[in-house]
Design a protein around this motif. Structure first.
Motif, mmCIF file in Angstrom:
data_model
loop_
_atom_site.group_PDB
_atom_site.id
_atom_site.type_symbol
_atom_site.label_atom_id
_atom_site.label_comp_id
_atom_site.label_asym_id
_atom_site.label_seq_id
_atom_site.Cartn_x
_atom_site.Cartn_y
_atom_site.Cartn_z
ATOM 1 N N ALA A 1 -31.477 31.921 -26.084
ATOM 2 C CA ALA A 1 -31.837 31.040 -24.999
ATOM 3 C C ALA A 1 -31.791 32.249 -23.796
ATOM 4 N N LYS A 2 -32.772 31.984 -22.786
ATOM 5 C CA LYS A 2 -32.956 32.835 -21.728
ATOM 6 C C LYS A 2 -32.304 32.086 -20.778
ATOM 7 N N PRO A 3 -31.497 32.886 -19.871
ATOM 8 C CA PRO A 3 -30.793 32.195 -18.665
ATOM 9 C C PRO A 3 -31.804 31.914 -17.652
ATOM 10 N N GLU A 4 -31.648 30.683 -16.804
ATOM 11 C CA GLU A 4 -32.510 30.638 -15.511
ATOM 12 C C GLU A 4 -32.049 31.316 -14.364
ATOM 13 N N LEU A 5 -32.703 32.019 -13.727
ATOM 14 C CA LEU A 5 -32.522 32.628 -12.530
ATOM 15 C C LEU A 5 -32.415 31.803 -11.374
ATOM 16 N N THR A 6 -30.690 31.543 -11.199
ATOM 17 C CA THR A 6 -30.397 30.735 -9.986
ATOM 18 C C THR A 6 -29.857 31.765 -8.864
ATOM 19 N N ALA A 7 -29.605 31.109 -7.829
ATOM 20 C CA ALA A 7 -28.662 31.894 -6.654
ATOM 21 C C ALA A 7 -27.417 32.308 -7.359
ATOM 22 N N HIS A 8 -26.771 31.492 -7.871
ATOM 23 C CA HIS A 8 -25.417 31.908 -8.663
ATOM 24 C C HIS A 8 -25.521 32.942 -9.698
ATOM 25 N N SER A 9 -26.560 32.862 -10.467
ATOM 26 C CA SER A 9 -26.679 33.933 -11.444
ATOM 27 C C SER A 9 -27.101 35.136 -11.060
ATOM 28 N N ILE A 10 -28.116 35.091 -10.041
ATOM 29 C CA ILE A 10 -28.439 36.506 -9.449
ATOM 30 C C ILE A 10 -27.197 37.027 -8.948
ATOM 31 N N HIS A 11 -26.379 36.441 -8.085
ATOM 32 C CA HIS A 11 -25.303 37.113 -7.397
ATOM 33 C C HIS A 11 -24.416 37.493 -8.483
ATOM 34 N N HIS A 12 -24.311 36.707 -9.709
ATOM 35 C CA HIS A 12 -23.132 37.047 -10.741
ATOM 36 C C HIS A 12 -23.484 38.439 -11.468
ATOM 37 N N THR A 13 -24.976 38.609 -11.747
ATOM 38 C CA THR A 13 -25.359 39.391 -12.219
ATOM 39 C C THR A 13 -25.360 40.691 -11.523
ATOM 40 N N ALA A 14 -25.564 40.675 -10.161
ATOM 41 C CA ALA A 14 -25.596 42.031 -9.274
ATOM 42 C C ALA A 14 -24.084 42.495 -9.107
ATOM 43 N N HIS A 15 -23.189 41.351 -9.205
ATOM 44 C CA HIS A 15 -21.822 41.793 -9.153
ATOM 45 C C HIS A 15 -21.266 42.461 -10.390
ATOM 46 N N THR A 16 -21.613 41.869 -11.420
ATOM 47 C CA THR A 16 -21.468 42.469 -12.625
ATOM 48 C C THR A 16 -22.045 44.139 -12.824
ATOM 49 N N ALA A 17 -23.173 44.028 -12.246
ATOM 50 C CA ALA A 17 -23.709 45.492 -12.328
ATOM 51 C C ALA A 17 -23.238 46.378 -11.468
ATOM 52 N N ARG A 18 -22.652 45.899 -10.082
ATOM 53 C CA ARG A 18 -21.731 46.969 -9.309
ATOM 54 C C ARG A 18 -20.577 47.304 -9.639
ATOM 55 N N ARG A 19 -19.926 46.080 -10.519
ATOM 56 C CA ARG A 19 -18.492 46.679 -11.199
ATOM 57 C C ARG A 19 -18.750 47.706 -12.234
ATOM 58 N N GLY A 20 -19.847 47.471 -13.282
ATOM 59 C CA GLY A 20 -19.956 48.312 -14.177
ATOM 60 C C GLY A 20 -20.372 49.706 -13.740
ATOM 61 N N ALA A 21 -20.880 49.853 -12.729
ATOM 62 C CA ALA A 21 -21.359 51.100 -12.079
ATOM 63 C C ALA A 21 -20.261 51.891 -11.464
#
Length: 237
Positions: A215-235
């Protein structure tokens, strides 16, 4: 002759004047009670269990007699009512299963030992091969959640419950929301509710796991924020 007769008559009169020997009512009753209380008269009496059983059956018989008089059709009508109630109870038991009790606070989905989704899937398949459907379903649900964490669709957060994971994953994968919730419900029922998993329930969980992998996730405002938060934490790490 008259004197002899007079003496006999006087003796008989005197004996007739004396009242017969009698015992008052209360002492007589007490004497009879003492006599009847002797073991000789109770050798063949039923035991305590038999007397209790007889009393119980008498009570049940009186209860049915009373109910049959109040039920249309008498005894036959009462029998129909009892069979109908038994059928309803059996149908509810078959449909809903044994009564379930939910814990006041649901424990975490994972234990303290972190494992990958592949490891959870391997453990699930091993349990399924032995017919241990409870453990197989539990491990497959853990594989579902761990896979979503590995894809950054869920935060790798300790203490998350199955219900919380299903609700959070449903925001990114709305097409699978109902199945995620059903899977979390099955996990809770088996783990905390005392119900037993079946091969069919495990296969539903395994199919959900495979479908979520594709399954491919749907890009919603919540998912975009969650992905950006995860990327910043990983960096930052």
């Amino acid at each position: 002759m008259l004197r002899a007769g007079d003496g006999a008559t006087s003796a008989l009169a005197r004996s007739g004047d004396e009242p017969p020997l009698t015992v008052p009512r209360d002492p007589a009753r007490e004497a009879a009670r003492r006599e009847l209380s002797k073991d000789l008269y109770h050798q063949n009496d039923p035991g305590l269990f038999q007397r209790t059983l007889d009393t119980l059956w008498d009570w049940i018989g009186d209860l049915f007699d009373t109910a049959s008089t109040a039920t249309p059709g008498g005894t036959l009508g009462l029998l129909v009512v009892v069979l109908g109630v038994a059928a309803v109870v059996a149908a509810l038991w078959w449909r809903l299963g044994a009564p379930r009790r939910r814990p006041t606070s649901t424990p975490a989905l994972f234990d303290d030992r972190p494992r990958s989704a592949a490891e959870h899937r391997a453990a699930a398949e091993a349990h399924a091969a032995q017919g241990h459907w409870n453990q197989a379903l539990q491990e497959r649900m853990r594989a579902v959640v761990r896979a979503l964490e590995e894809r950054a669709l869920l935060d790798a957060r300790p203490g998350r419950t199955a219900d919380e994971a299903a609700a959070e994953a449903g925001r990114s994968l709305p097409a699978h929301t109902d199945r995620l919730r059903a899977a979390a419900g099955d996990f809770d029922d088996v783990t905390y509710g005392g119900r037993r998993a079946t091969q069919q329930s495990y296969m539903r969980m395994a199919a959900l796991d495979l479908d979520l992998e594709r399954a491919k996730p749907e890009l919603t405002a919540h998912s975009i924020h969650h992905t950006a938060h995860t990327a910043r934490r990983g960096a930052a790490e």
